[in-house]
Design a protein around this motif. Sequence first.
Motif, PDB file in Angstrom:
ATOM      1  N   GLU A  52      27.307  45.668  30.052  1.00  0.00           N
ATOM      2  CA  GLU A  52      26.994  47.490  29.885  1.00  0.00           C
ATOM      3  C   GLU A  52      26.763  47.979  28.772  1.00  0.00           C
ATOM      4  O   GLU A  52      25.870  48.979  28.530  1.00  0.00           O
ATOM      5  CB  GLU A  52      28.137  48.351  30.972  1.00  0.00           C
ATOM      6  CG  GLU A  52      29.275  47.919  29.684  1.00  0.00           C
ATOM      7  CD  GLU A  52      30.542  47.813  31.223  1.00  0.00           C
ATOM      8  OE1 GLU A  52      30.241  48.508  32.104  1.00  0.00           O
ATOM      9  OE2 GLU A  52      32.023  48.210  30.190  1.00  0.00           O
ATOM     10  N   ILE A 102      20.792  44.069  39.456  1.00  0.00           N
ATOM     11  CA  ILE A 102      21.299  45.013  38.906  1.00  0.00           C
ATOM     12  C   ILE A 102      22.975  44.953  39.125  1.00  0.00           C
ATOM     13  O   ILE A 102      23.241  45.404  38.108  1.00  0.00           O
ATOM     14  CB  ILE A 102      20.909  46.274  39.146  1.00  0.00           C
ATOM     15  CG1 ILE A 102      19.567  46.172  38.669  1.00  0.00           C
ATOM     16  CG2 ILE A 102      21.387  47.647  38.223  1.00  0.00           C
ATOM     17  CD1 ILE A 102      18.668  47.903  39.361  1.00  0.00           C
ATOM     18  N   GLU A 103      23.255  45.131  40.069  1.00  0.00           N
ATOM     19  CA  GLU A 103      24.418  44.501  40.719  1.00  0.00           C
ATOM     20  C   GLU A 103      25.782  43.146  39.799  1.00  0.00           C
ATOM     21  O   GLU A 103      26.211  43.446  39.295  1.00  0.00           O
ATOM     22  CB  GLU A 103      24.745  44.119  42.261  1.00  0.00           C
ATOM     23  CG  GLU A 103      25.492  45.311  42.421  1.00  0.00           C
ATOM     24  CD  GLU A 103      26.298  46.110  42.919  1.00  0.00           C
ATOM     25  OE1 GLU A 103      27.118  45.453  42.791  1.00  0.00           O
ATOM     26  OE2 GLU A 103      25.850  47.739  42.835  1.00  0.00           O
ATOM     27  N   LYS A 135      26.231  44.506  36.313  1.00  0.00           N
ATOM     28  CA  LYS A 135      27.441  45.045  36.108  1.00  0.00           C
ATOM     29  C   LYS A 135      28.986  44.287  36.112  1.00  0.00           C
ATOM     30  O   LYS A 135      29.941  44.763  35.325  1.00  0.00           O
ATOM     31  CB  LYS A 135      27.081  46.325  37.252  1.00  0.00           C
ATOM     32  CG  LYS A 135      26.812  47.788  37.019  1.00  0.00           C
ATOM     33  CD  LYS A 135      27.426  48.337  38.071  1.00  0.00           C
ATOM     34  CE  LYS A 135      26.720  49.765  38.419  1.00  0.00           C
ATOM     35  NZ  LYS A 135      25.568  50.138  39.376  1.00  0.00           N
ATOM     36  N   GLU A 136      28.988  42.982  37.354  1.00  0.00           N
ATOM     37  CA  GLU A 136      29.802  42.511  37.706  1.00  0.00           C
ATOM     38  C   GLU A 136      30.094  41.696  36.436  1.00  0.00           C
ATOM     39  O   GLU A 136      31.067  40.925  35.451  1.00  0.00           O
ATOM     40  CB  GLU A 136      28.927  41.078  38.864  1.00  0.00           C
ATOM     41  CG  GLU A 136      30.014  41.632  39.823  1.00  0.00           C
ATOM     42  CD  GLU A 136      29.261  40.379  40.969  1.00  0.00           C
ATOM     43  OE1 GLU A 136      29.331  39.571  40.872  1.00  0.00           O
ATOM     44  OE2 GLU A 136      29.151  41.590  41.818  1.00  0.00           O
ATOM     45  N   ASP A 169      29.765  42.473  33.537  1.00  0.00           N
ATOM     46  CA  ASP A 169      29.862  43.307  32.512  1.00  0.00           C
ATOM     47  C   ASP A 169      28.728  43.742  31.175  1.00  0.00           C
ATOM     48  O   ASP A 169      29.448  43.670  30.068  1.00  0.00           O
ATOM     49  CB  ASP A 169      31.408  42.688  31.375  1.00  0.00           C
ATOM     50  CG  ASP A 169      32.278  43.913  31.249  1.00  0.00           C
ATOM     51  OD1 ASP A 169      31.994  44.915  32.150  1.00  0.00           O
ATOM     52  OD2 ASP A 169      33.076  43.177  31.149  1.00  0.00           O
TER      53      ASP A 169
END
Length: 654
Positions: free
Chosen positions: A18, A9-10, A13-14, A16
């Motif tokens: 989203e 999940i990290e 996010k990293e 992008d």
Amino acid sequence: MPSLSKTQIELLKEADIESTHLSPELIAQIAKQASPKELTNEQLLEFLQVCNALYRGGEPFISDADYDFVFLAELQKRHPHHPYLETVEPEVVAVGKTVTLPEPMLSTEKTYSQSGIEKWLSRLEKAADDCDVDFSTLMIRATPKLDGYAAYDDGKLLYTRGDGRKGTDISRVFERGLKVGGNGKRGQGAGEIVVSQTYFNNHLADYFENSRNFQASIIKEKDLEQHALEAIQNHAAVFFPFSQLPDWKGTAAEVLADFDQVIEKVYSLVDYDVDGVVFELVGNEQIKKYLGATRHHHRWQIAYKSNVETAEVIVIKVTPQTSRSGRVNPVAELTPTKLSGAVISRATAHHYGMVKELGIGVGTLIELTRSGLVIPKIERVIIPKEPQIPEHCPSCGSELVWDSDYLYCLNTTKCPAQIENTIEHFFRTLANVDGFGQKTVEKLHACGINSVYAVYQLDMEQLQDMGFGDKTAQNLMDQLQRSRSESIEDWRFLGAFGIHRMGLGNCERLLQHHHLMDIFKLTVEDVINIEGFAEKTSAAVVECLAKIKTDFMQIHQLGFNLIQTPLIAEQQQNISPISGKTIVFTGAMIHGKRDDMSKEAKRLGAKVGSSVTGKTDFLVTGSDVGAAKIAAATEKGVRVISEEDYLALLGRSE
Ligand SMILES: NC(=O)c1ccc[n+]([C@@H]2O[C@H](COP(=O)([O-])OP(=O)(O)OC[C@H]3O[C@@H](n4cnc5c(N)ncnc54)[C@H](O)[C@@H]3O)[C@@H](O)[C@H]2O)c1
Ligand SMILES: [Zn+2]
């Protein structure tokens, strides 16, 4: 299948990601069922992007086989020319400055069979002929395909591959002591960050799940993990430029003479993870230049991947299927078998000639292979049985006739399968609408719709009468509208008519020499004169064009938003006035959608920016553009022109 881990999940996010509409639960569910059929186009694409980001970050969520053979294959089936398939899958976004790569870093074309290499070599041979070079003297270089982290070293900076055109500056890995493999010199272009297999197994396996995971960790911005640092200091992890790799060299004839041995030898040349062999033409820049590149790969290079899986499978029965051209194809229904990450229950035999000759029928034992993005193939027959050959078209019942190895249904105007497949082919090739899949088209045809033109004549009420729900009917109407208003290349539009021997490539080639509206006047000689059209093809093309002319004109008159292919002859005469310029469009345009204008500008060789910078050449203003915006652009030395001026510049003023 577990759900997404915290690190995964990290990573999303990293990376992008989203904007994704897929929740972690849904992602896990899709991966678990490995059945992309239920996904909408949008979900499928997002799922691929999610998997790609996790894979690049060293935390793959599905196997390469599932990625390639199940999900990517599904996208390819739905939209053979989807942009995602024609560009480099982006690497994980490393922290650092985004920089334009000194030269584009492309992916490679991939094949999983010797015949794929043979085909590639014959394309080289043709290019050599065209360049008047003796093909038998040309050298082919084979190198291990490193399964590391791709990067580019120009001597000053080290870049990630990024999206193939822009990467991230990761020069910090050299400051941390990473060495260059081979002769050790900086500035040798593209290569991969790799780690020695032996070293990984002995020193790193306890701390990193796999080497990809380790390689990804090296480029991270945060302080290096102690073991990673040691691996660098011990020169076990290096950046290896491809030009420095140990290799095998020989002529095309030598490649094919000992193919398996060449592959085996090249695989064992290095102590790094290798996932194939890269073949490339070397020593003749003229032919390389002649061959050029697609947006995805160089045509003078190809990767052979050998993760082919084979299984012995029993045929339950052979089912005939009538295609849009009336050719009846044999599909072998099989006892479900897991192969390369997917459960296979059917495979196509080449033609009924093969079914007859090899004895494929109820109970035949076959060897099935599945490789790459291609559909499973019947490799050979182990135990033949009585072949199953149909006498009548499965769709319309007409008697079938043989033409060399193929069986045909000649009932072109009334055969439901031919009509439905023609309609489906049209919308699939346009590739800008959803909704006209097999089920819908079947239903439409059952209600009397028997041509693409008839589909476009439908209205809401008719659709509802046919039994489509309000929402579906509305969606179909919207999609039809959209298929005409969205801009589309004229060669793709032509390809949608499914003319014999006119795949998209040939359509584009034809329209590079003649305008769309002129092609129906062409003679066989005119077509032969175009490079790439042999005599037989040319005759078939002219004959088929005559056949579809009426349908074509009728549909064309519905008003599609076609982008005209520039004629090569005209292009050579006048280079576009905006070629090489950077343009920003702002405000509402009168003569077309901004999106279409951008596409056109790009086609004419301009770059289209989203906001004005010091590098912008033109700011093209539609209506309602604030004075402050114009003043700011002028201050940066940007030429501000109206939409009218812009069209005049292109020679298109009214
Ligand atoms: N499991 C997953 O979820 C997942 C997700 C995304 C991608 N993938 C895998 O990654 C593949 C696509 O990635 P890709 O575009 O990087 O393709 P790729 O890794 O299969 O091959 C292309 C790259 O190989 C490199 N290369 C290595 N050795 C080379 C050599 N000797 N000479 C020249 N180039 C060499 C180059 O950097 C080139 O860009 C997919 O087909 C899939 O198998 C898996
Ligand atoms: Zn038929």
